[in-house]
Design a protein around this motif. Structure first.
Motif, PDB file in Angstrom:
ATOM      1  N   GLY A   1     -29.847 -48.857 -16.047  1.00 44.48           N
ATOM      2  CA  GLY A   1     -30.658 -47.782 -16.627  1.00 44.48           C
ATOM      3  C   GLY A   1     -31.160 -46.782 -15.612  1.00 44.48           C
ATOM      4  N   ILE A   2     -31.368 -47.245 -14.369  1.00 43.10           N
ATOM      5  CA  ILE A   2     -31.860 -46.322 -13.330  1.00 43.10           C
ATOM      6  C   ILE A   2     -30.727 -45.890 -12.393  1.00 43.10           C
ATOM      7  CG2 ILE A   2     -34.218 -47.182 -13.417  1.00 43.10           C
ATOM      8  CD1 ILE A   2     -33.676 -48.922 -11.060  1.00 43.10           C
ATOM      9  N   HIS A   3     -29.501 -46.243 -12.755  1.00 41.06           N
ATOM     10  CA  HIS A   3     -28.301 -45.768 -12.056  1.00 41.06           C
ATOM     11  C   HIS A   3     -28.281 -46.144 -10.573  1.00 41.06           C
ATOM     12  CE1 HIS A   3     -27.625 -43.479 -15.708  1.00 41.06           C
ATOM     13  NE2 HIS A   3     -28.800 -42.888 -15.560  1.00 41.06           N
ATOM     14  N   VAL A   4     -28.429 -47.450 -10.286  1.00 44.71           N
ATOM     15  CA  VAL A   4     -28.334 -47.874  -8.886  1.00 44.71           C
ATOM     16  C   VAL A   4     -26.934 -47.590  -8.365  1.00 44.71           C
ATOM     17  CG1 VAL A   4     -30.100 -49.653  -9.133  1.00 44.71           C
ATOM     18  CG2 VAL A   4     -27.699 -50.249  -9.528  1.00 44.71           C
ATOM     19  N   SER A   5     -26.844 -47.372  -7.057  1.00 46.99           N
ATOM     20  CA  SER A   5     -25.567 -46.961  -6.462  1.00 46.99           C
ATOM     21  C   SER A   5     -24.626 -48.123  -6.168  1.00 46.99           C
ATOM     22  CB  SER A   5     -25.832 -46.203  -5.159  1.00 46.99           C
ATOM     23  OG  SER A   5     -26.502 -47.047  -4.220  1.00 46.99           O
ATOM     24  N   TYR A   6     -25.148 -49.352  -6.182  1.00 48.55           N
ATOM     25  CA  TYR A   6     -24.345 -50.492  -5.734  1.00 48.55           C
ATOM     26  C   TYR A   6     -23.688 -51.275  -6.867  1.00 48.55           C
ATOM     27  CZ  TYR A   6     -28.949 -52.625  -6.659  1.00 48.55           C
ATOM     28  OH  TYR A   6     -30.140 -53.004  -7.221  1.00 48.55           O
ATOM     29  N   ARG A   7     -23.828 -50.827  -8.104  1.00 45.79           N
ATOM     30  CA  ARG A   7     -23.137 -51.460  -9.228  1.00 45.79           C
ATOM     31  C   ARG A   7     -22.434 -50.408 -10.079  1.00 45.79           C
ATOM     32  NH1 ARG A   7     -23.749 -56.757 -10.772  1.00 45.79           N
ATOM     33  NH2 ARG A   7     -25.107 -57.980  -9.423  1.00 45.79           N
ATOM     34  N   PHE A   8     -21.421 -50.839 -10.800  1.00 48.62           N
ATOM     35  CA  PHE A   8     -20.661 -49.906 -11.634  1.00 48.62           C
ATOM     36  C   PHE A   8     -20.071 -50.646 -12.826  1.00 48.62           C
ATOM     37  CE2 PHE A   8     -17.928 -51.658  -8.371  1.00 48.62           C
ATOM     38  CZ  PHE A   8     -16.747 -51.976  -9.029  1.00 48.62           C
ATOM     39  N   ASP A   9     -19.808 -49.911 -13.907  1.00 51.41           N
ATOM     40  CA  ASP A   9     -19.201 -50.486 -15.105  1.00 51.41           C
ATOM     41  C   ASP A   9     -17.719 -50.764 -14.862  1.00 51.41           C
ATOM     42  OD1 ASP A   9     -21.462 -50.477 -16.749  1.00 51.41           O
ATOM     43  OD2 ASP A   9     -21.129 -48.408 -17.378  1.00 51.41           O
ATOM     44  N   LYS A  10     -17.300 -51.965 -15.218  1.00 55.08           N
ATOM     45  CA  LYS A  10     -15.893 -52.319 -15.089  1.00 55.08           C
ATOM     46  C   LYS A  10     -15.414 -52.916 -16.403  1.00 55.08           C
ATOM     47  CE  LYS A  10     -12.620 -55.140 -12.431  1.00 55.08           C
ATOM     48  NZ  LYS A  10     -12.433 -56.057 -11.282  1.00 55.08           N
TER      49      LYS A  10
ATOM     50  N   PHE B   1     -21.317 -54.951 -15.584  1.00 52.01           N
ATOM     51  CA  PHE B   1     -21.912 -54.055 -14.588  1.00 52.01           C
ATOM     52  C   PHE B   1     -21.806 -54.767 -13.242  1.00 52.01           C
ATOM     53  CE2 PHE B   1     -25.841 -51.675 -12.996  1.00 52.01           C
ATOM     54  CZ  PHE B   1     -25.153 -50.484 -12.861  1.00 52.01           C
ATOM     55  N   VAL B   2     -20.686 -54.542 -12.548  1.00 45.82           N
ATOM     56  CA  VAL B   2     -20.319 -55.352 -11.391  1.00 45.82           C
ATOM     57  C   VAL B   2     -20.733 -54.718 -10.061  1.00 45.82           C
ATOM     58  CG1 VAL B   2     -18.341 -56.294 -12.646  1.00 45.82           C
ATOM     59  CG2 VAL B   2     -18.032 -54.279 -11.191  1.00 45.82           C
TER      60      VAL B   2
END
Length: 214
Positions: free
Chosen positions: A121-130, A150-151
């Motif tokens: 929700g806060i768009h951290v830089s170290y995880r992404f949708d896969k 969200f890996v």
């Protein structure tokens, strides 16, 4: 079964007949390239979760990786029509927050999978949708579907989750309540307090929920 039933009854003594008990029954089926059948696929979250999953009055969600199983008044609400992203809009955690849910961990710290919902929700830089493609058994038929996780980057040990700082802060502030039981302990914290604490602290320290530095 007797021990598990005692714990179930203890939970309902607290939440009452109008309450709802939800347990994680994560199977990571698509992540592990396995077919998911919510009626049969076992979870990986321990004997109590499996005890609830096998309860004839329980409801389990269709998420092949991050399913939840629930019994009680809002059991269907928490498990029906789950979205493709377990950490996105209308996900279990969004519904749980809307009902002022409380997290209760047995022999664990104050953290929960809720952290990933907040991180996304806060768009951290170290995880992404896969996306993960797989097969699910639905109404006796096999269907191909896509669900997301969200890996993090598995090749970067700096990004490995670490909830030590969160747990310490939650207990220092009195947000997490601890009760000793035998050789273990029970830790409770509201989903709302968890969310607000993460949002506040991660601004101060972007590495609040990971082992290393970004």
């Amino acid at each position: 079964d007797d021990y598990c039933n005692a714990f179930k009854e203890a939970f309902f003594e607290v939440i009452g007949p109008e309450g709802t008990l939800v347990v994680p029954t994560f199977s990571y089926s698509y992540c592990w390239k396995k077919t998911y059948n919510k009626l049969e696929t076992p979870g990986t979250c321990g004997i109590f979760s499996e005890f609830i999953r096998e309860n004839t009055n329980s409801f389990r969600s269709d998420d092949p990786n991050f399913s939840y199983t629930s019994i009680g008044k809002n059991a269907e609400y928490f498990t029906k029509n789950c979205p493709e992203n377990p950490f996105g809009r209308d996900s279990f955690w969004e519904r749980f927050l809307s009902k002022n849910g409380v997290i209760c961990n047995l022999n664990f710290d104050a953290a929960a999978t809720l952290t990933h919902y907040v991180e996304r929700g806060i768009h951290v830089s170290y995880r992404f949708d896969k996306p993960f493609k797989g097969k699910s058994v639905i109404n006796g038929k096999i269907e191909e579907k896509i669900f997301y996780h969200f890996v993090r980057d598995d090749d970067n040990p700096e990004l490995y989750p670490d909830f030590t700082k969160f747990d310490k802060k939650a207990k220092q502030l009195g947000l997490a309540k601890v009760a000793n039981l035998g050789r273990g302990q029970i830790v409770c914290i509201s989903a709302k307090n968890s969310t607000e604490l993460i949002k506040k602290e991660i601004i101060i320290n972007p590495n609040f929920l990971i082992k290393g530095k970004i």
